[in-house]
Enzyme design. Structure first.
Site, PDB file in Angstrom:
ATOM      1  N   PRO A 270     -41.433   8.311 -35.789  1.00 55.51           N
ATOM      2  CG  PRO A 270     -43.249   8.823 -37.265  1.00 55.51           C
ATOM      3  CD  PRO A 270     -41.811   8.860 -37.141  1.00 55.51           C
ATOM      4  N   GLY A 271     -43.293   6.170 -33.524  1.00 51.19           N
ATOM      5  CA  GLY A 271     -43.638   4.824 -33.117  1.00 51.19           C
ATOM      6  C   GLY A 271     -44.822   4.644 -32.720  1.00 51.19           C
ATOM      7  NE  ARG A 272     -45.648   7.075 -26.898  1.00 53.08           N
ATOM      8  CZ  ARG A 272     -45.282   6.455 -25.643  1.00 53.08           C
ATOM      9  NH1 ARG A 272     -46.075   5.419 -25.049  1.00 53.08           N
ATOM     10  NH2 ARG A 272     -44.098   6.155 -25.196  1.00 53.08           N
TER      11      ARG A 272
ATOM     12  CB  CYS B 115     -48.126 -13.741  -8.001  1.00 53.80           C
ATOM     13  SG  CYS B 115     -49.087 -14.960  -7.954  1.00 53.80           S
ATOM     14  CD  GLU B 116     -44.622  -8.477  -8.872  1.00 56.15           C
ATOM     15  OE1 GLU B 116     -44.514  -7.511  -8.300  1.00 56.15           O
ATOM     16  OE2 GLU B 116     -43.685  -9.261  -9.010  1.00 56.15           O
TER      17      GLU B 116
ATOM     18  NE  ARG C  50     -46.962   2.733 -22.302  1.00 53.92           N
ATOM     19  CZ  ARG C  50     -47.592   3.625 -22.083  1.00 53.92           C
ATOM     20  NH1 ARG C  50     -49.002   3.363 -21.746  1.00 53.92           N
ATOM     21  NH2 ARG C  50     -47.546   4.799 -21.842  1.00 53.92           N
TER      22      ARG C  50
ATOM     23  CE1 TYR D  57     -41.911   3.722 -18.908  1.00 59.04           C
ATOM     24  CE2 TYR D  57     -43.819   3.528 -20.056  1.00 59.04           C
ATOM     25  CZ  TYR D  57     -42.301   3.499 -20.084  1.00 59.04           C
ATOM     26  OH  TYR D  57     -41.857   2.748 -21.149  1.00 59.04           O
TER      27      TYR D  57
HETATM   28  C1  LIG Z   1     -34.112   6.913 -30.939  1.00 59.62           C
HETATM   29  C2  LIG Z   1     -35.730   6.921 -31.031  1.00 59.62           C
HETATM   30  N1  LIG Z   1     -36.412   7.076 -31.922  1.00 59.62           N
HETATM   31  C3  LIG Z   1     -37.777   7.116 -31.962  1.00 59.62           C
HETATM   32  C4  LIG Z   1     -38.257   6.491 -30.897  1.00 59.62           C
HETATM   33  C5  LIG Z   1     -39.906   6.505 -30.952  1.00 59.62           C
HETATM   34  O1  LIG Z   1     -40.370   7.449 -30.042  1.00 59.62           O
HETATM   35  P1  LIG Z   1     -42.021   7.234 -30.218  1.00 59.62           P
HETATM   36  O2  LIG Z   1     -42.605   6.039 -30.062  1.00 59.62           O
HETATM   37  O3  LIG Z   1     -42.517   8.248 -28.875  1.00 59.62           O
HETATM   38  O4  LIG Z   1     -42.664   8.177 -31.339  1.00 59.62           O
HETATM   39  C6  LIG Z   1     -37.961   6.143 -29.762  1.00 59.62           C
HETATM   40  C7  LIG Z   1     -38.468   6.039 -28.510  1.00 59.62           C
HETATM   41  O5  LIG Z   1     -37.965   5.779 -27.586  1.00 59.62           O
HETATM   42  C8  LIG Z   1     -36.314   6.524 -29.790  1.00 59.62           C
HETATM   43  O6  LIG Z   1     -35.520   6.130 -28.572  1.00 59.62           O
END
Ligand SMILES: Cc1ncc(COP(=O)(O)O)c(C=O)c1O
Length: 437
Positions: free
Chosen positions: A290-292, A360-361, A329, A333
């Protein structure tokens, strides 16, 4: 709104980590990224807690969401692993003293230099992303004189219901090898290589996912594939299910708490166990990435309101001193955000405005329909859920400086990313000899 203990309204103003946002804006200037340390740690602990019953697991924080030394320190302290997708991210993890064995290295086109750095550093897993990477990595590992332990990125062809740009498991994807024959052949090739050790499978079906049935299907699909590999005598020790757990950006999204993430991954692990007994395979070591969800809601961005322009019958533009250079972002998107006037946080939301940046966009927006209080030039505006994929995607477009980031906890604040100066902006500029004549 996604307010919580450490992100609340106090004395009429927005408060994060015990710090008044208007005071933070005054002290550090704007735009300013602010990260709530307590929330980051809570979510990390929730993931670990949620998987604890499964027993054989690691939570690898996905660096791409936000990468800096302070965050890697927290990763280390909380007992997480981390993933990297570039030599730069790998370098930063090593500066922060992360155990190389706790690093998963990704990339659909790792350069030979990056592969060499990964092997030399001794990262725990290099994730082979395509067939032609196998020979290259084997050769490089041979030259370095170290064996590389690898996973293979498999595209399970499970569609996640999220934005097309963050879906990764459609048949038309630059990532991975297709589950079934293509992946099996790739694994068989890896097994013939002298310098590669095959350890297991990786998949990542997309990002900002709320519909967990996609994860459930992905888990079962991967386990079924492991069973088919076992039948051919191929042992799979590790199953890495990637990241992708969603967060709250706007009223379109569900609300999340650390507990909810714990619950989600506990269910995921239970489903995995069920699938393991259904298909009769040995329990693999489970990794999630998990990152986000770890840093997204922990972060807010503070701005100062500059120009306000109303086009009668069309819309009102509230211009802030940031924009697509520090939060691309919306431009990428059309992402949605929630904002608050931090200076008048307890006042009612009386209008819907377009919050635009200073680049400038025309597409340089934070959002085109953001509910807001009465807002005047000079007010401090806070945009929520900017901890992930903002700083890590920032640029110097229009020669704007990437804003600094402060971390807050129990009323204390300090830099974790210092401000860029104008000199930083031209630091790597050069004049060829013939310009100097
Ligand atoms: C291989 C991989 N692992 C983990 C992540 C993390 O995803 P998230 O930030 O949605 O949890 C990503 C995001 O693109 C990814 O490409």
């Amino acid at each position: 709104m996604n307010l919580r203990d450490t992100l609340c309204i106090k004395d009429g103003r927005l408060n994060i980590g015990g710090c008044d946002c208007v005071e933070l804006a005054k002290k550090y200037g704007t735009p300013l990224y602010v990260l709530d340390e307590e929330y980051v740690r809570q979510v990390m602990r929730a993931y670990l807690e949620g998987l604890s019953d499964y027993g054989k697991y690691a939570v690898a924080y996905a660096s791409k969401a936000l990468s800096c030394l302070a965050l890697y320190n927290i990763v280390k302290e909380e007992g997480l692993w981390t993933d990297v997708v570039s030599g730069g991210e790998l370098y930063a993890t090593q500066k922060a003293g992360i155990d190389p064995k706790h690093i998963v290295m990704h990339g659909n086109n790792k350069t030979p230099k990056e592969m060499k750095e990964g092997v030399e550093t001794g990262v725990g897993h290099i994730v082979v992303d395509g067939i032609d990477e196998i020979d290259r990595l084997d050769k490089i590992a041979g030259e370095v004189g170290k064996k590389a332990t690898v996973l293979i990125r498999v595209n399970p062809l499970v569609e996640a219901h999220t934005h097309a740009a963050v879906q990764t498991a459609r048949p038309d994807s630059k990532f991975g090898v297709i589950i079934g024959e293509e992946a099996t052949n790739a694994i068989k090739t890896i097994l013939t290589k002298e310098n590669l050790i095959f350890d297991g499978l990786h998949c990542h079906i997309g990002s900002q996912i709320f519909d967990y049935s996609a994860f459930e299907l992905a888990v079962d699909t991967m386990v079924e594939f492991i069973a088919s590999l076992n039948k051919q005598g191929i042992k799979v020790n590790t199953l890495n299910m990637g990241g992708g757990f969603g967060i709250y950006y706007s009223g379109d999204d569900p609300l999340f708490t650390p507990m909810r993430y714990a619950h989600t991954v506990r269910n995921l692990a239970l489903l995995l166990e069920k699938s393991i007994s259904k298909h009769g395979i040995e329990k693999p070591f489970l990794i999630i990435e998990p990152g986000r969800s770890i840093v997204g809601e922990a972060g807010i961005t503070l701005y100062t309101v500059g120009t306000i322009k109303e086009i009668k019958g069309i819309r009102k533009y509230v211009a802030i001193d940031g924009g697509m250079f520090e939060n691309p972002r919306y431009a990428l998107y059309q992402s949605k955000y929630t904002a608050i006037n931090a200076s008048r946080a307890d006042k009612p939301f009386v209008q819907s405005v377009a919050v635009c940046g200073k680049c400038c966009e025309s597409g340089d927006m934070i959002g085109i329909d953001i509910p807001l209080q009465d807002t005047q030039v000079g007010d401090t505006l806070a945009v929520f859920s900017t901890g992930a994929y903002n700083y890590s995607m920032a640029s110097n477009y229009n020669m704007n400086a990437v804003p600094p980031m402060v971390i807050v906890k129990d009323g204390k604040s300090d830099y974790i990313v210092k401000p860029q100066t104008y000199d930083d902006l031209i630091r790597n500029n050069a004049l060829p000899e013939w310009f100097k004549g």
